[in-house]
Scaffold this motif. Sequence first.
Motif, PDB file in Angstrom:
ATOM      1  N   LYS A 100       1.315   6.091  -6.794  1.00 27.96           N
ATOM      2  CA  LYS A 100       0.216   6.975  -7.189  1.00 27.96           C
ATOM      3  C   LYS A 100       0.659   8.430  -7.226  1.00 27.96           C
ATOM      4  CE  LYS A 100      -3.832   4.269  -5.835  1.00 27.96           C
ATOM      5  NZ  LYS A 100      -5.019   4.206  -4.932  1.00 27.96           N
ATOM      6  N   SER A 101       1.431   8.813  -6.176  1.00 30.39           N
ATOM      7  CA  SER A 101       1.945  10.187  -6.194  1.00 30.39           C
ATOM      8  C   SER A 101       2.863  10.399  -7.393  1.00 30.39           C
ATOM      9  CB  SER A 101       2.683  10.490  -4.888  1.00 30.39           C
ATOM     10  OG  SER A 101       3.783   9.590  -4.724  1.00 30.39           O
ATOM     11  N   ASP A 106       0.659  10.658 -10.361  1.00 29.70           N
ATOM     12  CA  ASP A 106       0.065  11.998 -10.429  1.00 29.70           C
ATOM     13  C   ASP A 106       1.068  13.014 -10.950  1.00 29.70           C
ATOM     14  OD1 ASP A 106      -2.277  10.959  -9.475  1.00 29.70           O
ATOM     15  OD2 ASP A 106      -1.848  11.458  -7.375  1.00 29.70           O
ATOM     16  N   THR A 161       0.929   3.896  -2.788  1.00 31.34           N
ATOM     17  CA  THR A 161       0.715   5.326  -2.535  1.00 31.34           C
ATOM     18  C   THR A 161       1.831   6.155  -3.151  1.00 31.34           C
ATOM     19  OG1 THR A 161      -0.380   4.747  -0.451  1.00 31.34           O
ATOM     20  CG2 THR A 161       0.344   7.031  -0.735  1.00 31.34           C
ATOM     21  N   ASP A 207       0.834  -1.214   0.000  1.00 30.20           N
ATOM     22  CA  ASP A 207       0.000   0.000   0.000  1.00 30.20           C
ATOM     23  C   ASP A 207       0.859   1.250   0.000  1.00 30.20           C
ATOM     24  OD1 ASP A 207      -2.349  -1.397  -0.097  1.00 30.20           O
ATOM     25  OD2 ASP A 207      -2.618  -1.441   2.086  1.00 30.20           O
ATOM     26  N   ARG A 208       1.918   1.204   0.823  1.00 36.24           N
ATOM     27  CA  ARG A 208       2.807   2.360   0.840  1.00 36.24           C
ATOM     28  C   ARG A 208       3.485   2.533  -0.530  1.00 36.24           C
ATOM     29  NH1 ARG A 208       3.663   0.344   6.101  1.00 36.24           N
ATOM     30  NH2 ARG A 208       5.428  -0.914   5.383  1.00 36.24           N
TER      31      ARG A 208
END
Length: 883
Positions: free
Chosen positions: A575-576, A579, A572, A568-569
Amino acid sequence: MIRQARGKTPRRPALKKPPNNSNLKDPVGVYCRVRPLGSEDQECCIEVISETTIQLHPPEGSKVNRNGEFKETQYSFKNVFGQNISQLELFDNVAKPLVDDVIHCKNGLLFTYGVTGSGKTHTMTGSPGEGGLLPRSLDMIFNSIGPYQAKRYVFKPDDKNGMEIQTSVDALLERQKRESQTSAPKTPSRQRPDPEFADMINVEDTCKAEGVDEDSVYSVFVSYIEIYNNYIYDLLEEVPYDPIRPKPPQSKILREDQNHNMYVAGCTEVEVKSTVEAFEVFWKGQKKRRIANTQLNRESSRSHSVFIIKLAQAPLDADGDNVLQDKDQISVSQLCLVDLAGSERTSRTRAEGSRLREAGNINQSLMTLRTCMEVLRENQMYGTNKMVPYRDSKVTHLFKNYFDGEGKVRMIVCVNPKADDYEETMLVMRFAEMTQEVEVARPVDRPICGLTPGRRNRNQAFKEELTRKLEERGGPVNGDLENPSTIEILIQSLPPLPPCNLVDVNDDQTLPRLIECLEKRHRIRQMMIDELDKTAGSFKSMLQEFDGTLMAKDNFIQEQRGKLGDRDRIITGQKSEVDRLEKKVKTLEYKIDILQKTTNIYEVDKRSLQQELETKDQKLQRELSEKRRMEARMQGVVSNTKMKWEKECERRVAAKQMEMQNKLWVKDEKLKQLKAIVTESKSERPERPERSERPEKPERPSREKDMVKKRSVSPSPVPNAPPVQPRHRRSRSAGGERWVDHKPASNLELDTVMQPHVPNAIKVSVPNEKALSKCDKYMLTHQELASDGEIKTKLIKGEVFKTRGGGQSVQFTDIETLKQESPTSSTNRKRRSSGNAPVQQEETTESEWTDVETRCSVAVEMRAGSNLGPGYQHHGQPKRRKP
């Protein structure tokens, strides 16, 4: 290609197309549909001649040709549908082949084109009671793949114009997750459609494609977008409503996938399982589409709408039970149904403000579509390699892959036969005629997997046979063997209790039977207790085993949770990073757009500069050729002029030599006469005879007679001139003609009583063309020194004629001589004359006359404007020649 055999599948190797099909091309199929007139009293300008040809008649009051006649034009299409055509017939001819291709893994594009109010939206969507091409296409797809549809979320879009495949368990978890997130499903599947559009879906007109692959599973995804003012908006995007600060819809961008196909990034794709559900999604987006009321159409589309039907297909595994978990075996085909906004003239719609801006963007996008078609047609017909301006409009940029060979392209031209739309209809017909000449590469077949066909049918037959056998046996086949024996002992070994009534004291049978039965029951109890203990021990060991397994699984779950947290980390962080990369991609795309616009500007400047350079090169070549022609002409002129001047110089030299010889001869004659006079005077001086004894002197010939004789003998200067009259006649200068009196400035004024006087004359010192053009007669006053030292004046007269070259020429006709003599010199001269004197005088007169005559005859033959001496000053100036 439609396959008639039901058992065959499109992945059979024998059905592969030959490899040379990739080079084949098909023209864009263009169809024409004529809308019925609004009222019978309206003037019609379109006539359907045949199934493929229509004719346009100019309405009354329209512009005519130069010869004053109306021009009727004919246009041909692949098929022409009249005013009474039904939606079903239109679908069978136009859209049904495209839907069949989509089911067989090929793409298709169908768009309607025409002026505003020509029936494009009605053709695509339909009306209550008569569905259009869109609901009929959805109905055909679901009727063909209905038994072979996959469960929801087995296929999942990857947001990159591709599909991912999930297992049945992952799909079930996805369904539970979606159901838990929303209280009600987004697109509920229900049997009864919405009454608002229920009449558009006619179940009776169902059709089905043949040759559907039964060894595959299918799933249908739909998306609905609109292109408004050259921006793309998602009509299915759900934006939370904020009554305080409502957010405007966000525009989408176009991107290119790994196969170089264009798609709308971030567009909502809804998975549907029936025609009703799909049309309900379409109707939901249709309500968000921008329409407005204009002068020509009450519900005019202000944007281009694109409804995309995407069909995902994947083969079953070798057992024919589950989907093959291989992403490379997924085939995605799509059918784009485009309803283009109608072209319109603002002078007719009277649009203002935002409506005017919308009309401008609509016309600009349609103009870009025409330009792309023209460039494609030019590249294909003339072998050029011009860049097709797809990026100038979102419509052409989105569908550029179809024109590059990614599917079939069909266009329906909708026309309104009323006379008011005649000029706009003419432009639409010209575009349609040009579009039919564009050819699109034929799409190739998808690769075929090597699995055995008929897997689904064999698996279904196996399940049916297994169910039948289980029903015949009445129970499970592989049950536990211990449980049935224990139950049977329990049931069969429990004897019934005998009667316990004692009627007699000596009864010794009842109690023994009861004791025996109870003992049996006790034994059975012991057996049951032993069985229970055994079962409890086995169950306890089983529980301990399960407990250990559960503990191990708990530890494994904790370990997996730790790993999941790490994942998950990582996710994340990714994902950043995604983005950040998305923002970077947007920035780069914005820069690419700017660079593309700059490139387009440079391309336009380059083309204009190339055209200017070509024009200047052509002009330079023309100037060089003109210069060479001028040089050749000037060389010819110079050579001609040189030859003329050489001849002229030779002639002048000859004339000058003749003149000098004449003067020398005259001087010699004068010297001879003077010598003779001196010699005669010396010889007569010693003896002077008496006057009475003077012998009779021979008569001396008169000089006048000699001159007349000589002049009569002299040839005429001009052969065609009238004969010269005798010397003693009345001067013609006394008449009423207009004369040019030419008196050179070198002439001397003589104080004589008799002076030549010409009335109505133009006096000039140097003759010119202007003076000669105004007069009919010409007179030259010429002075020369006579043999006796006196000045002799000659009046040389002639007539003025116009020459063929536009100048003036003089033809001499007469000469008058005026001479002043001293009486003393005349007497002395007569006294001194000798026998040979008359001969000398005659020769002198002849020389003088010959000198003037020679000059006059030469002057007659010369052209006007020659400056060759005092005798030629009477000619007019030459007319200036054109360069």
